[in-house]
Design a protein around this motif. Structure first.
Motif, PDB file in Angstrom:
ATOM      1  N   UNK A   1       2.173   6.124  -3.500  1.00 10.28           N
ATOM      2  CA  UNK A   1       1.051   5.172  -3.672  1.00 10.28           C
ATOM      3  C   UNK A   1       1.542   3.820  -3.623  1.00 10.28           C
ATOM      4  N   UNK A   2       0.430   2.947  -2.856  1.00  7.21           N
ATOM      5  CA  UNK A   2       0.752   1.630  -2.481  1.00  7.21           C
ATOM      6  C   UNK A   2      -0.182   0.828  -3.564  1.00  7.21           C
ATOM      7  N   UNK A   3      -1.320   1.222  -4.145  1.00  5.81           N
ATOM      8  CA  UNK A   3      -2.130   0.554  -4.944  1.00  5.81           C
ATOM      9  C   UNK A   3      -2.468   1.386  -6.374  1.00  5.81           C
ATOM     10  N   UNK A   4      -2.445   0.679  -7.260  1.00  3.75           N
ATOM     11  CA  UNK A   4      -3.129   0.846  -8.522  1.00  3.75           C
ATOM     12  C   UNK A   4      -4.115   0.397  -8.992  1.00  3.75           C
ATOM     13  N   UNK A   5      -5.313   0.963  -8.834  1.00  3.27           N
ATOM     14  CA  UNK A   5      -6.686   0.480  -9.453  1.00  3.27           C
ATOM     15  C   UNK A   5      -7.162   0.610 -11.030  1.00  3.27           C
ATOM     16  N   UNK A  27       7.438   1.287 -11.463  1.00  5.90           N
ATOM     17  CA  UNK A  27       8.075   2.288 -11.079  1.00  5.90           C
ATOM     18  C   UNK A  27       7.794   2.780  -9.663  1.00  5.90           C
ATOM     19  N   UNK A  28       6.469   2.736  -9.298  1.00  2.00           N
ATOM     20  CA  UNK A  28       6.281   3.114  -7.798  1.00  2.00           C
ATOM     21  C   UNK A  28       6.167   1.972  -6.841  1.00  2.00           C
ATOM     22  N   UNK A  29       6.659   0.184  -7.272  1.00  2.00           N
ATOM     23  CA  UNK A  29       6.587  -0.530  -6.561  1.00  2.00           C
ATOM     24  C   UNK A  29       5.202  -0.855  -5.695  1.00  2.00           C
ATOM     25  N   UNK A  30       4.183  -0.475  -6.703  1.00  2.00           N
ATOM     26  CA  UNK A  30       2.736  -0.614  -5.866  1.00  2.00           C
ATOM     27  C   UNK A  30       2.202  -1.904  -6.512  1.00  2.00           C
ATOM     28  N   UNK A  31       0.963  -2.233  -5.837  1.00  2.00           N
ATOM     29  CA  UNK A  31       0.015  -3.359  -6.422  1.00  2.00           C
ATOM     30  C   UNK A  31      -0.847  -2.911  -7.320  1.00  2.00           C
ATOM     31  N   UNK A  32      -0.887  -3.612  -8.370  1.00  2.00           N
ATOM     32  CA  UNK A  32      -1.860  -3.378  -9.749  1.00  2.00           C
ATOM     33  C   UNK A  32      -2.875  -4.315  -9.288  1.00  2.00           C
ATOM     34  N   UNK A  33      -4.122  -3.579  -9.319  1.00  2.56           N
ATOM     35  CA  UNK A  33      -5.288  -4.114  -9.022  1.00  2.56           C
ATOM     36  C   UNK A  33      -6.551  -3.870 -10.441  1.00  2.56           C
ATOM     37  N   UNK A  34      -6.457  -4.733 -11.172  1.00  2.00           N
ATOM     38  CA  UNK A  34      -7.490  -4.558 -12.314  1.00  2.00           C
ATOM     39  C   UNK A  34      -8.888  -5.015 -11.827  1.00  2.00           C
ATOM     40  N   UNK A  35      -9.908  -4.284 -12.040  1.00  2.00           N
ATOM     41  CA  UNK A  35     -11.372  -4.524 -11.641  1.00  2.00           C
ATOM     42  C   UNK A  35     -12.054  -4.519 -12.944  1.00  2.00           C
ATOM     43  N   UNK A 151       2.494  19.107  -6.333  1.00  2.00           N
ATOM     44  CA  UNK A 151       3.398  18.333  -5.417  1.00  2.00           C
ATOM     45  C   UNK A 151       3.186  16.736  -6.391  1.00  2.00           C
ATOM     46  N   UNK A 152       2.291  16.254  -6.649  1.00  2.00           N
ATOM     47  CA  UNK A 152       2.129  14.711  -7.138  1.00  2.00           C
ATOM     48  C   UNK A 152       3.125  14.923  -8.579  1.00  2.00           C
ATOM     49  N   UNK A 153       2.659  16.039  -9.376  1.00  2.00           N
ATOM     50  CA  UNK A 153       3.503  16.224 -10.656  1.00  2.00           C
ATOM     51  C   UNK A 153       4.999  16.347 -10.495  1.00  2.00           C
ATOM     52  N   UNK A 154       5.524  17.080  -9.502  1.00  2.00           N
ATOM     53  CA  UNK A 154       6.935  17.253  -9.024  1.00  2.00           C
ATOM     54  C   UNK A 154       7.512  15.834  -8.939  1.00  2.00           C
ATOM     55  N   UNK A 155       6.592  14.967  -8.051  1.00  2.00           N
ATOM     56  CA  UNK A 155       7.319  13.648  -7.778  1.00  2.00           C
ATOM     57  C   UNK A 155       7.409  12.917  -8.965  1.00  2.00           C
ATOM     58  N   UNK A 156       6.509  12.839  -9.777  1.00  2.00           N
ATOM     59  CA  UNK A 156       6.346  12.092 -10.945  1.00  2.00           C
ATOM     60  C   UNK A 156       7.622  12.611 -12.018  1.00  2.00           C
ATOM     61  N   UNK A 157       7.827  13.857 -11.998  1.00  2.00           N
ATOM     62  CA  UNK A 157       8.805  14.309 -12.942  1.00  2.00           C
ATOM     63  C   UNK A 157      10.206  13.764 -12.389  1.00  2.00           C
TER      64      UNK A 157
END
Length: 189
Positions: A1-5, A27-35, A151-157
Protein backbone atom coordinates in the motif's frame (compact mmCIF):
# COMPACT_ATOMS: atom_id res chain seq x y z
CA UNK A 1 0.00 0.00 0.00
CA UNK A 2 1.21 3.44 -0.89
CA UNK A 3 -1.51 5.56 0.74
CA UNK A 4 -3.57 5.34 3.91
CA UNK A 5 -6.81 7.32 3.76
CA UNK A 6 -8.26 8.18 7.20
CA UNK A 7 -11.73 9.53 7.94
CA UNK A 8 -11.39 12.27 10.56
CA UNK A 9 -14.26 14.16 12.22
CA UNK A 10 -12.56 15.12 15.49
CA UNK A 11 -14.29 12.42 17.56
CA UNK A 12 -12.44 10.09 19.94
CA UNK A 13 -12.95 7.26 17.45
CA UNK A 14 -11.46 9.32 14.62
CA UNK A 15 -8.48 10.31 16.79
CA UNK A 16 -7.86 6.63 17.60
CA UNK A 17 -8.13 5.77 13.88
CA UNK A 18 -5.67 8.52 12.90
CA UNK A 19 -3.21 7.49 15.60
CA UNK A 20 -3.39 3.83 14.50
CA UNK A 21 -3.04 4.84 10.83
CA UNK A 22 0.07 6.88 11.65
CA UNK A 23 1.75 3.71 12.93
CA UNK A 24 0.68 1.83 9.80
CA UNK A 25 2.01 4.59 7.55
CA UNK A 26 5.38 4.37 9.26
CA UNK A 27 5.42 0.56 9.10
CA UNK A 28 4.52 0.50 5.39
CA UNK A 29 6.32 3.72 4.37
CA UNK A 30 2.96 4.97 3.07
CA UNK A 31 1.48 8.44 2.72
CA UNK A 32 -1.01 9.36 5.46
CA UNK A 33 -4.04 11.25 4.09
CA UNK A 34 -6.65 12.32 6.66
CA UNK A 35 -9.99 13.47 5.20
CA UNK A 36 -12.87 15.40 6.73
CA UNK A 37 -16.14 15.26 4.83
CA UNK A 38 -18.33 18.32 5.25
CA UNK A 39 -22.06 18.35 4.63
CA UNK A 40 -23.13 19.62 1.23
CA UNK A 41 -23.95 23.27 1.80
CA UNK A 42 -23.16 26.50 0.05
CA UNK A 43 -22.15 28.87 2.84
CA UNK A 44 -19.37 28.54 5.38
CA UNK A 45 -19.86 30.40 8.65
CA UNK A 46 -17.25 31.86 10.97
CA UNK A 47 -18.06 29.01 13.35
CA UNK A 48 -17.28 26.49 10.61
CA UNK A 49 -13.86 28.10 10.12
CA UNK A 50 -13.12 27.71 13.84
CA UNK A 51 -14.14 24.03 13.74
CA UNK A 52 -12.04 23.36 10.64
CA UNK A 53 -9.02 25.03 12.21
CA UNK A 54 -9.47 22.87 15.33
CA UNK A 55 -9.66 19.76 13.13
CA UNK A 56 -6.51 20.79 11.23
CA UNK A 57 -4.67 21.35 14.49
CA UNK A 58 -5.83 17.99 15.87
CA UNK A 59 -4.55 16.23 12.74
CA UNK A 60 -1.23 18.05 13.03
CA UNK A 61 -0.90 17.11 16.71
CA UNK A 62 -1.89 13.45 16.33
CA UNK A 63 0.20 12.92 13.18
CA UNK A 64 3.14 14.76 14.73
CA UNK A 65 3.14 17.15 11.80
CA UNK A 66 3.37 14.44 9.15
CA UNK A 67 -0.13 14.84 7.67
CA UNK A 68 -2.37 17.63 6.46
CA UNK A 69 -6.16 17.52 6.59
CA UNK A 70 -8.01 17.29 3.27
CA UNK A 71 -11.62 18.37 2.82
CA UNK A 72 -14.50 17.02 0.75
CA UNK A 73 -18.21 17.74 0.67
CA UNK A 74 -20.95 15.11 0.57
CA UNK A 75 -21.85 11.89 2.35
CA UNK A 76 -18.87 10.70 4.45
CA UNK A 77 -18.81 7.01 3.45
CA UNK A 78 -19.31 7.78 -0.25
CA UNK A 79 -16.66 10.50 -0.30
CA UNK A 80 -14.08 8.53 1.69
CA UNK A 81 -14.45 5.48 -0.55
CA UNK A 82 -14.30 7.69 -3.66
CA UNK A 83 -10.93 9.01 -2.45
CA UNK A 84 -9.52 5.45 -2.43
CA UNK A 85 -8.00 3.21 -5.05
CA UNK A 86 -7.65 -0.55 -4.79
CA UNK A 87 -4.02 -0.07 -3.70
CA UNK A 88 -4.93 2.02 -0.62
CA UNK A 89 -5.95 1.25 2.95
CA UNK A 90 -9.00 3.08 4.32
CA UNK A 91 -9.06 3.61 8.10
CA UNK A 92 -12.08 4.82 10.07
CA UNK A 93 -13.13 4.86 13.69
CA UNK A 94 -15.86 2.55 14.91
CA UNK A 95 -18.12 5.47 15.81
CA UNK A 96 -18.02 9.17 15.05
CA UNK A 97 -20.22 12.01 16.14
CA UNK A 98 -23.52 10.21 15.54
CA UNK A 99 -26.13 10.82 18.26
CA UNK A 100 -26.89 7.11 18.23
CA UNK A 101 -23.77 6.20 20.23
CA UNK A 102 -25.12 2.85 21.40
CA UNK A 103 -24.66 1.17 18.02
CA UNK A 104 -21.64 -1.12 17.76
CA UNK A 105 -20.62 0.08 14.33
CA UNK A 106 -21.37 3.55 13.01
CA UNK A 107 -23.06 4.22 9.69
CA UNK A 108 -19.90 5.69 8.11
CA UNK A 109 -17.71 2.73 9.07
CA UNK A 110 -20.40 0.30 7.92
CA UNK A 111 -20.78 2.16 4.61
CA UNK A 112 -17.02 2.16 4.06
CA UNK A 113 -16.83 -1.58 4.66
CA UNK A 114 -19.45 -2.19 1.97
CA UNK A 115 -18.32 0.40 -0.63
CA UNK A 116 -14.53 0.66 -0.48
CA UNK A 117 -12.43 -0.63 -3.38
CA UNK A 118 -9.62 -1.42 -0.92
CA UNK A 119 -9.04 -3.03 2.48
CA UNK A 120 -10.76 -1.19 5.35
CA UNK A 121 -9.70 -1.10 9.00
CA UNK A 122 -12.24 -0.06 11.62
CA UNK A 123 -10.35 1.06 14.73
CA UNK A 124 -12.08 0.92 18.11
CA UNK A 125 -11.76 4.03 20.27
CA UNK A 126 -10.61 2.14 23.36
CA UNK A 127 -6.86 1.94 24.06
CA UNK A 128 -4.94 -1.18 23.07
CA UNK A 129 -2.00 -2.64 24.98
CA UNK A 130 1.38 -2.23 23.32
CA UNK A 131 1.69 -6.01 22.81
CA UNK A 132 -1.65 -6.23 20.95
CA UNK A 133 -0.08 -7.59 17.76
CA UNK A 134 0.84 -11.06 18.95
CA UNK A 135 -1.70 -12.47 16.48
CA UNK A 136 -3.22 -11.47 13.17
CA UNK A 137 -6.62 -13.09 12.69
CA UNK A 138 -8.32 -13.43 9.30
CA UNK A 139 -11.73 -14.89 8.46
CA UNK A 140 -11.95 -17.20 5.45
CA UNK A 141 -14.90 -18.48 3.43
CA UNK A 142 -13.12 -19.83 0.35
CA UNK A 143 -14.04 -16.85 -1.84
CA UNK A 144 -11.59 -14.81 -3.90
CA UNK A 145 -11.92 -11.82 -1.53
CA UNK A 146 -11.13 -14.03 1.46
CA UNK A 147 -8.06 -15.43 -0.30
CA UNK A 148 -6.95 -11.83 -0.91
CA UNK A 149 -7.58 -11.09 2.79
CA UNK A 150 -5.44 -14.11 3.70
CA UNK A 151 -2.54 -12.80 1.58
CA UNK A 152 -2.80 -9.37 3.22
CA UNK A 153 -3.03 -10.91 6.70
CA UNK A 154 0.06 -13.04 6.03
CA UNK A 155 2.00 -9.92 4.96
CA UNK A 156 0.86 -8.03 8.08
CA UNK A 157 1.79 -10.93 10.37
CA UNK A 158 5.24 -11.14 8.77
CA UNK A 159 5.79 -7.37 9.18
CA UNK A 160 4.94 -7.61 12.88
CA UNK A 161 6.54 -10.97 13.67
CA UNK A 162 3.07 -12.12 14.73
CA UNK A 163 1.25 -15.43 14.49
CA UNK A 164 -1.31 -15.80 11.70
CA UNK A 165 -4.65 -17.39 12.68
CA UNK A 166 -7.15 -18.25 9.95
CA UNK A 167 -10.75 -18.75 11.06
CA UNK A 168 -13.51 -20.47 9.10
CA UNK A 169 -16.93 -20.86 10.68
CA UNK A 170 -19.63 -23.19 9.45
CA UNK A 171 -23.30 -22.81 10.21
CA UNK A 172 -25.52 -25.88 9.99
CA UNK A 173 -29.25 -25.36 9.70
CA UNK A 174 -31.85 -27.96 10.69
CA UNK A 175 -33.32 -29.92 7.78
CA UNK A 176 -36.99 -30.74 8.24
CA UNK A 177 -37.66 -32.00 11.74
CA UNK A 178 -34.15 -33.36 12.20
CA UNK A 179 -31.10 -31.44 13.25
CA UNK A 180 -27.97 -32.60 11.48
CA UNK A 181 -24.98 -32.12 13.72
CA UNK A 182 -21.66 -32.61 11.92
CA UNK A 183 -18.64 -34.08 13.63
CA UNK A 184 -15.08 -32.85 13.11
CA UNK A 185 -14.51 -35.24 10.19
CA UNK A 186 -17.53 -33.80 8.34
CA UNK A 187 -16.24 -30.27 8.82
CA UNK A 188 -12.69 -31.13 7.66
CA UNK A 189 -13.88 -32.78 4.45
Amino acid sequence: MKRIIVGFDGSHGAAAALSWALGQARLHHADLLPWTVLPEQTDMTAGDDVVLEALRQAVKDISQGTAELRLRRGQPAAELTAACTDADLLVVGSRGRSPVAGLLLGSVSRGCLHQAPCPVTVVPDRPRPAHAYGRVIVALDGSAPSRHALRLAAEEAALRGAELHAVHAVSWDPLGAELITPDIDDLAA
